[in-house]
Design a protein around this motif. Structure first.
Motif, mmCIF file in Angstrom:
data_model
loop_
_atom_site.group_PDB
_atom_site.id
_atom_site.type_symbol
_atom_site.label_atom_id
_atom_site.label_comp_id
_atom_site.label_asym_id
_atom_site.label_seq_id
_atom_site.Cartn_x
_atom_site.Cartn_y
_atom_site.Cartn_z
ATOM 1 N N ASN A 141 0.833 -1.205 0.000
ATOM 2 C CA ASN A 141 0.000 0.000 0.000
ATOM 3 C C ASN A 141 0.868 1.255 0.000
ATOM 4 O O ASN A 141 1.902 1.301 0.657
ATOM 5 N N GLU A 142 0.442 2.256 -0.756
ATOM 6 C CA GLU A 142 1.148 3.534 -0.812
ATOM 7 C C GLU A 142 0.156 4.670 -0.590
ATOM 8 O O GLU A 142 -0.995 4.591 -1.009
ATOM 9 N N VAL A 143 0.608 5.707 0.074
ATOM 10 C CA VAL A 143 -0.194 6.919 0.273
ATOM 11 C C VAL A 143 0.568 8.080 -0.348
ATOM 12 O O VAL A 143 1.654 8.436 0.119
ATOM 13 N N VAL A 144 0.031 8.667 -1.402
ATOM 14 C CA VAL A 144 0.672 9.792 -2.080
ATOM 15 C C VAL A 144 0.114 11.095 -1.504
ATOM 16 O O VAL A 144 -1.078 11.185 -1.216
ATOM 17 N N TYR A 145 0.979 12.084 -1.333
ATOM 18 C CA TYR A 145 0.512 13.348 -0.757
ATOM 19 C C TYR A 145 1.095 14.533 -1.521
ATOM 20 O O TYR A 145 2.021 14.387 -2.318
ATOM 21 N N GLY A 146 0.534 15.705 -1.271
ATOM 22 C CA GLY A 146 0.974 16.916 -1.958
ATOM 23 C C GLY A 146 1.450 17.996 -1.014
ATOM 24 O O GLY A 146 1.489 19.177 -1.392
ATOM 25 N N ASN A 147 1.843 17.619 0.202
ATOM 26 C CA ASN A 147 2.282 18.602 1.193
ATOM 27 C C ASN A 147 3.524 19.367 0.741
ATOM 28 O O ASN A 147 4.385 18.811 0.068
ATOM 29 N N VAL A 148 3.602 20.626 1.154
ATOM 30 C CA VAL A 148 4.760 21.472 0.870
ATOM 31 C C VAL A 148 5.286 22.005 2.196
ATOM 32 O O VAL A 148 4.540 22.652 2.953
ATOM 33 N N TYR A 149 6.565 21.733 2.497
ATOM 34 C CA TYR A 149 7.188 22.184 3.743
ATOM 35 C C TYR A 149 8.369 23.096 3.424
ATOM 36 O O TYR A 149 9.026 22.942 2.397
ATOM 37 N N MET A 150 8.640 24.038 4.352
ATOM 38 C CA MET A 150 9.715 25.006 4.140
ATOM 39 C C MET A 150 10.496 25.224 5.429
ATOM 40 O O MET A 150 9.919 25.301 6.520
ATOM 41 N N PRO A 173 -0.726 23.203 -0.324
ATOM 42 C CA PRO A 173 -0.386 21.933 -0.976
ATOM 43 C C PRO A 173 -0.539 21.999 -2.485
ATOM 44 O O PRO A 173 -1.151 22.917 -3.029
ATOM 45 N N MET A 174 -0.003 21.015 -3.161
ATOM 46 C CA MET A 174 -0.110 20.914 -4.610
ATOM 47 C C MET A 174 -1.578 20.743 -5.030
ATOM 48 O O MET A 174 -2.409 20.339 -4.216
ATOM 49 N N PRO A 175 -1.897 21.029 -6.290
ATOM 50 C CA PRO A 175 -3.292 20.877 -6.742
ATOM 51 C C PRO A 175 -3.835 19.467 -6.556
ATOM 52 O O PRO A 175 -5.039 19.281 -6.427
ATOM 53 N N LYS A 176 -2.962 18.472 -6.551
ATOM 54 C CA LYS A 176 -3.344 17.106 -6.221
ATOM 55 C C LYS A 176 -2.100 16.384 -5.712
ATOM 56 O O LYS A 176 -0.971 16.842 -5.935
ATOM 57 N N PRO A 177 -2.252 15.263 -5.021
ATOM 58 C CA PRO A 177 -1.078 14.531 -4.545
ATOM 59 C C PRO A 177 -0.141 14.188 -5.701
ATOM 60 O O PRO A 177 -0.586 13.860 -6.799
ATOM 61 N N ASP A 178 1.177 14.253 -5.426
ATOM 62 C CA ASP A 178 2.149 14.023 -6.493
ATOM 63 C C ASP A 178 3.430 13.426 -5.914
ATOM 64 O O ASP A 178 3.990 13.944 -4.945
ATOM 65 N N SER A 179 3.887 12.337 -6.536
ATOM 66 C CA SER A 179 5.090 11.642 -6.092
ATOM 67 C C SER A 179 5.956 11.316 -7.306
ATOM 68 O O SER A 179 5.565 11.567 -8.440
ATOM 69 N N PHE A 229 8.485 27.417 -8.996
ATOM 70 C CA PHE A 229 8.822 26.018 -9.174
ATOM 71 C C PHE A 229 7.922 25.461 -10.274
ATOM 72 O O PHE A 229 6.706 25.670 -10.266
ATOM 73 N N VAL A 230 8.504 24.744 -11.215
ATOM 74 C CA VAL A 230 7.737 24.067 -12.265
ATOM 75 C C VAL A 230 7.991 22.578 -12.110
ATOM 76 O O VAL A 230 9.143 22.130 -12.121
ATOM 77 N N ILE A 231 6.916 21.798 -11.949
ATOM 78 C CA ILE A 231 7.018 20.359 -11.701
ATOM 79 C C ILE A 231 6.280 19.606 -12.809
ATOM 80 O O ILE A 231 5.141 19.936 -13.146
ATOM 81 N N VAL A 232 6.938 18.579 -13.340
ATOM 82 C CA VAL A 232 6.473 17.897 -14.547
ATOM 83 C C VAL A 232 6.095 16.448 -14.237
ATOM 84 O O VAL A 232 6.950 15.646 -13.860
ATOM 85 N N GLY A 277 5.877 34.282 -5.273
ATOM 86 C CA GLY A 277 5.366 35.613 -4.942
ATOM 87 C C GLY A 277 3.968 35.574 -4.375
ATOM 88 O O GLY A 277 3.648 36.286 -3.417
ATOM 89 N N THR A 278 3.131 34.702 -4.940
ATOM 90 C CA THR A 278 1.731 34.613 -4.501
ATOM 91 C C THR A 278 1.460 33.396 -3.626
ATOM 92 O O THR A 278 0.394 33.302 -3.013
ATOM 93 N N LEU A 279 2.406 32.459 -3.579
ATOM 94 C CA LEU A 279 2.234 31.184 -2.875
ATOM 95 C C LEU A 279 1.004 30.442 -3.386
ATOM 96 O O LEU A 279 0.232 29.853 -2.616
ATOM 97 N N LYS A 280 0.815 30.475 -4.710
ATOM 98 C CA LYS A 280 -0.326 29.800 -5.316
ATOM 99 C C LYS A 280 0.149 28.795 -6.366
ATOM 100 O O LYS A 280 1.109 29.039 -7.095
ATOM 101 N N TRP A 281 -0.584 27.667 -6.429
ATOM 102 C CA TRP A 281 -0.335 26.635 -7.421
ATOM 103 C C TRP A 281 -1.263 26.819 -8.613
ATOM 104 O O TRP A 281 -2.378 27.313 -8.472
ATOM 105 N N SER A 282 -0.817 26.392 -9.777
ATOM 106 C CA SER A 282 -1.669 26.397 -10.965
ATOM 107 C C SER A 282 -1.196 25.307 -11.918
ATOM 108 O O SER A 282 -0.054 24.847 -11.854
ATOM 109 N N VAL A 283 -2.112 24.862 -12.793
ATOM 110 C CA VAL A 283 -1.769 23.925 -13.863
ATOM 111 C C VAL A 283 -1.486 24.763 -15.101
ATOM 112 O O VAL A 283 -2.374 25.427 -15.626
#
Length: 415
Positions: free
Chosen positions: A289-298, A310-316, A329-332, A357-363
């Motif tokens: 079993n795996e649990v994927v998450y989108g948390n962002v820590y600093m 967090p990310m728009p959806k869980p991502d690993s 940050f751009v994540i692919v 600058g805005t601390l916002k995620w977008s696709v």
């Protein structure tokens, strides 16, 4: 005609009264039961989220399908997020396909390391992609003791620091070995080993120290929380032992780890992973079993972990799937939660942006297909990705073929 006596008449009158009273009580009981049942049904129907099982399932409206310039049909398969279409160009493919490889960019060169060729075969060399002329060349070998997948890796612009990882194919054990590569001389040096082996730990250079945190423990499954650092300079360790730092709030492998504006960020990841099948002589991988998450820590000057949006959806599976461009940050690609019905692994086909600058995620775009463990670079306005494992097709986001293809697209980010 004989008239009844007074005694018998009184008895008959009592019987009649009792009968009438009984009939009244029965009628009242039946009315109350009916009223109560009606009231209960009314209350039950007010809970709109509660649905009784039924064999007659209502038909769901079918989402419309879109077709991009390349002819790919995009469906609303589980977890796909809407985003603009990007025009991707296919470039010269890598000399070998790679899964769970590693990569770092130095100027116009992308150094691509190790990885699975197949589940039973791992690479032990480095390939170099030149963004200026879009060609591959300069292949050279890795040290024999170096891990082949699930590496931690970072560069200071000349030296590449390589930390721990899995040694061998299938689901073999991890190693604690660490190395440094001088990209100008192609010479390798040993570094102090980690206190314990780890799979795919988050790794970065920050304030003169090599930071390694999280990942999976020696059994390949349990998430690790430990955080260590080592003072380094010009490809050399300035200390003989790793220093213990503040533990990461949530453990696990396959995360992006980035430094920007003198802050350390750790993004996404998962808890759990494949494990070696007990008693298997080849350490055959067995699903867990795996649990994927989108948390962002600093981490910043206060040296306390802070949680960001967090990310728009869980991502690993995104440890080398990112670039830092225009304060973003751009994540692919990557992987997300398993499909709720089929329980299969689901790959991501989005390009995400996190604006500092805005601390916002977008696709900000769609990939030509869903894919995990991409190796990403950015040069002269172009976003590149190579390698990884792609999906089974537009209507099936489960992983299939390991690739070595290279794609690029013009990247325009709003500030």
């Amino acid at each position: 005609m004989v008239r009844p006596s007074g005694k018998h008449g009184s008895a008959r009158l009592v019987v009649i009264c009792v009968s009438l009273l009984g009939l009244a009580l029965i009628a009242d009981f039946l009315w109350a039961s009916s009223s109560s049942s009606s009231s209960s049904n009314s209350a039950f129907s007010s809970y709109h989220d509660l649905i009784l099982p039924s064999n007659d399932k209502p038909k769901q409206p079918q989402p419309k399908k879109k077709e991009d310039a390349s002819g790919r049909v995009l469906s609303a398969t589980f977890a796909d997020l809407p985003g603009p279409e990007l025009k991707w160009e296919k470039m010269a493919a890598s000399p070998v396909p790679r899964l769970d490889g590693a990569a770092v960019q130095i100027k116009n060169l992308l150094y691509v390391f190790a990885g699975y060729g197949t589940i039973d075969y791992v690479h032990s060399h480095v390939d170099i992609y030149n963004f200026t002329d879009n060609t591959w060349g300069g292949r050279f070998d890795m040290p024999k003791e170096m891990a082949h997948s699930h590496l931690g890796m970072v560069t200071d612009g000349r030296y590449i620091y390589v930390v721990t990882g899995q040694y061998g194919p299938q689901c073999r054990g991890p190693t604690a070995h660490t190395f440094v590569l001088d990209t100008e001389t192609k010479q390798w040096r040993d570094m102090p080993p980690l206190p314990v082996p780890r799979y795919a730990p988050a790794t970065q250079l920050w304030r003169g120290r090599l930071h390694v945190m999280g990942g999976s423990k020696e059994n390949r499954y349990d998430p690790a929380l430990e955080h260590w650092s080592l003072a380094v300079k010009d490809g050399k360790a300035l200390e003989k032992e790793w220093r213990t730092e503040i533990p990461i709030p949530r453990g696990g492998p396959h995360r992006a780890c980035i430094v920007a504006d003198d802050r350390l960020y750790v993004i996404g990841g998962q808890e759990g992973d494949f494990m070696a099948k007990p008693g298997s002589p080849i350490f055959k991988c067995s699903r867990r079993n795996e649990v994927v998450y989108g948390n962002v820590y600093m981490l910043d000057d206060e040296m306390k972990w802070k949680e960001l949006p967090p990310m728009p959806k869980p991502d690993s599976h995104i440890e080398f799937a990112w670039v830092f461009v225009n304060n973003s940050f751009v994540i692919v690609g990557g992987t997300t939660d398993k499909h709720p019905v089929t329980k299969k692994m689901v790959l991501n086909g989005e390009v995400f942006q996190f604006n500092l600058g805005t601390l916002k995620w977008s696709v900000i775009g769609k990939l030509p297909f869903r894919v995990k463990t991409t190796l990403v670079g950015y040069w002269n306005g172009w976003l590149y990705f190579t390698s990884g494992q792609k999906d089974k097709g537009p209507n099936d986001p489960a992983p299939k073929k390991v690739i070595g293809d290279v794609y690029r697209t013009k990247l325009k980010l709003s500030l």
